[in-house]
Every structure is written in C-alpha cells, then in structure tokens.
Design an enzyme around this catalytic site. Structure first.
Site, PDB file in Angstrom:
ATOM      1  N   LYS A  72      73.195 -10.598  41.905  1.00  0.00           N
ATOM      2  CA  LYS A  72      73.069 -11.384  43.179  1.00  0.00           C
ATOM      3  C   LYS A  72      73.286 -12.643  43.108  1.00  0.00           C
ATOM      4  CE  LYS A  72      68.145  -9.383  43.108  1.00  0.00           C
ATOM      5  NZ  LYS A  72      67.153  -9.854  43.118  1.00  0.00           N
ATOM      6  N   ARG A 121      52.486  -6.583  47.030  1.00  0.00           N
ATOM      7  CA  ARG A 121      51.891  -7.118  48.201  1.00  0.00           C
ATOM      8  C   ARG A 121      51.360  -6.033  49.174  1.00  0.00           C
ATOM      9  NH1 ARG A 121      57.244 -10.333  48.728  1.00  0.00           N
ATOM     10  NH2 ARG A 121      57.788  -8.207  48.131  1.00  0.00           N
ATOM     11  N   SER A 159      60.808 -14.073  48.564  1.00  0.00           N
ATOM     12  CA  SER A 159      61.914 -15.207  48.294  1.00  0.00           C
ATOM     13  C   SER A 159      63.071 -15.049  49.124  1.00  0.00           C
ATOM     14  CB  SER A 159      62.466 -15.038  46.794  1.00  0.00           C
ATOM     15  OG  SER A 159      61.606 -15.386  45.922  1.00  0.00           O
TER      16      SER A 159
HETATM   17  O1  PNS Z   1      62.049 -10.554  41.481  1.00  0.00           O
HETATM   18  P1  PNS Z   1      62.556  -9.379  41.241  1.00  0.00           P
HETATM   19  O2  PNS Z   1      64.065  -9.516  41.616  1.00  0.00           O
HETATM   20  O3  PNS Z   1      62.104  -8.227  41.891  1.00  0.00           O
HETATM   21  O4  PNS Z   1      62.506  -9.094  39.644  1.00  0.00           O
HETATM   22  C1  PNS Z   1      63.376  -7.834  39.170  1.00  0.00           C
HETATM   23  C2  PNS Z   1      63.436  -7.872  37.852  1.00  0.00           C
HETATM   24  C3  PNS Z   1      64.018  -9.144  37.062  1.00  0.00           C
HETATM   25  C4  PNS Z   1      61.893  -8.036  36.928  1.00  0.00           C
HETATM   26  C5  PNS Z   1      64.123  -6.809  37.377  1.00  0.00           C
HETATM   27  O5  PNS Z   1      65.530  -6.459  38.052  1.00  0.00           O
HETATM   28  C6  PNS Z   1      64.528  -6.596  35.743  1.00  0.00           C
HETATM   29  O6  PNS Z   1      63.621  -6.483  34.844  1.00  0.00           O
HETATM   30  N1  PNS Z   1      65.764  -6.699  35.373  1.00  0.00           N
HETATM   31  C7  PNS Z   1      66.107  -6.754  34.202  1.00  0.00           C
HETATM   32  C8  PNS Z   1      67.144  -5.601  33.735  1.00  0.00           C
HETATM   33  C9  PNS Z   1      66.175  -4.572  33.538  1.00  0.00           C
HETATM   34  O7  PNS Z   1      65.484  -4.450  32.323  1.00  0.00           O
HETATM   35  N2  PNS Z   1      66.302  -3.390  34.255  1.00  0.00           N
HETATM   36  C10 PNS Z   1      65.681  -2.196  34.087  1.00  0.00           C
HETATM   37  C11 PNS Z   1      64.274  -2.431  34.962  1.00  0.00           C
HETATM   38  S1  PNS Z   1      63.635  -0.796  35.459  1.00  0.00           S
END
Ligand code: PNS
Length: 209
Positions: A72, A121, A159
């Site tokens: 993003k 939530r 957010s």
């Molecule tokens: O605040 P968010 O955007 O909902 O957080 C999402 C997050 C950062 C927890 C998730 O996208 C993540 O863990 N990304 C790292 C890459 C990864 O491990 N992807 C597989 C997760 S199933």
C-alpha cells in the site's frame, strides 16, 4: 517416580501431594510468552492502543511490529509510525516497538515470539483474521494466534477510515490518540488548505468547536 494425576490428588486430598506443592512446580515450567502485535498502524488508532494495553497485561513481553514495505502507499512513513507508537507505549514497560519485513512468522521466530496478537472488532473482521491465522499456523504450527476485542467504543475505528476522514479535513478527535491527531493535522492541513484555496480562491475558515 510419581505420576501427576490431578483428579487423584484432588479426590484423595490432603493425603497425597497437595496442589499447593504441585502448582509452583508446574508454574516454573511454563514459558514466559513473548507476543507480537503485527500491523500497518497507518496511523495508530485508539483501538490499536486499547489492544496494546490489554495485551501488555497478559503477555510478559509484547512487541508491536510494524510491517515495512507494505504494497500500500502509506500516509505515514515507517519511521513516523514507529515514532508515534514509541510515544504511545512509553509508559508500558513490557512493550517494545519494532519493524519487520517479509513473512510475519519468520520475524516472530527470529525474536522467539510464540504468540501473535490480533484484534477483532466485529464479525466482519473474523473471516480475514481466521484466514490469516490459519495460514500462519500452516506456515508455522508452533505460533499461536490470540484474538482480543478492543473496547466496544472503538469497534468502528479503523486506520483506513481515520485516513479518509482526516484527508477530507474532518475531525478525528476521539478516534486516535492526541499525538496522532497532531501528526495528522501537521501532515494534512497544508494540503487541505491548499485544496480549499485553489477551489475558492480563498482559504476556507475552520468552524469553531
Ligand atoms: O494492520 P493490518 O494491515 O491488518 O496488518 C496485516 C499484517 C501486517 C499483520 C499482515 O499483512 C502480515 O502479517 N503481513 C506480513 C506478510 C505475511 O506474513 N503474510 C502472510 C500472512 S497470512
């Protein structure tokens, strides 16, 4: 070698080893849990902070982990988000803030975290969170995901919506901590004023209250 059978000890209490003697032994064997609370935190909201406070009460150590290089296009840079989270968690001694890249499970392993904290939530969060938790479990079966609910007054705060409101010049008081509100204002107000000026020829006056 005595075998520990809680039901036997309870039923024959107090003739055999008492719970008072066994419990400290068991407790000593329980590992201290380091949990990570991963996310984008763009920006951190009151809901995030609420969850961090709750998590800090049940885990020995909680690492708030900001994802770097998310696809993003973020409003705040990773260092700005880190700075805000550091200020917000300064009073929580067992909470630290870090950043990570790549797979979350790999990062968790690298810091010996055994738990992932995520907030739910509303029912709408559940499907995505369940999918992510199960995929993470497939990638790393020893890593447990724990879901916690933020206070219901934050159940609609995200957010993304905070960004939307702030980018349109709306008030975000009560949705984000004050330090975040200030940063949002500092980042967005010049652009907002500029937009108003170019539309009307004059900067728009802010309403009082
Ligand atoms: O605040 P968010 O955007 O909902 O957080 C999402 C997050 C950062 C927890 C998730 O996208 C993540 O863990 N990304 C790292 C890459 C990864 O491990 N992807 C597989 C997760 S199933």
């Amino acid at each position: 070698m005595p075998v520990f059978r809680p039901h036997c000890y309870l039923s024959s209490w107090p003739n055999t080893i008492s719970c008072r003697r066994v419990w400290p032994l068991l407790r000593g064997r329980l590992k201290k849990i380091t949990a990570i609370y991963p996310g984008s935190f763009d920006p951190p909201t009151n809901g995030h902070l609420d969850l961090i406070e709750r998590g800090s009460k049940i885990f020995e150590e909680l690492v708030v982990a900001i994802l770097r290089n998310s696809e993003k296009s973020p409003l705040f840079s990773v260092s700005e988000r880190r700075e805000m989270l550091l200020a917000l968690t300064a009073d929580l001694k067992n909470v630290r803030v870090d950043t990570f890249d790549g797979l979350m499970v790999e990062y968790a392993k690298s810091i010996d975290a055994t738990c992932v904290l995520r907030g739910i939530r509303a029912v709408s969060d559940y499907e995505y969170e369940l999918q992510m938790a199960l995929l993470n479990r497939k990638l790393e079966p020893t890593l447990e995901t724990v879901f916690m609910m933020p206070a219901d007054k934050y159940s609609y705060v995200s957010s993304r919506l905070v960004r939307e409101v702030a980018q349109a010049g709306g008030p975000v008081k009560g949705l984000v901590p004050e330090v975040v509100e200030q940063k949002l204002r500092a980042k967005l107000e010049p652009a907002y004023k500029l937009q108003q000026t170019s539309e009307t020829g004059k900067p728009r006056k802010r309403k009082k209250g």
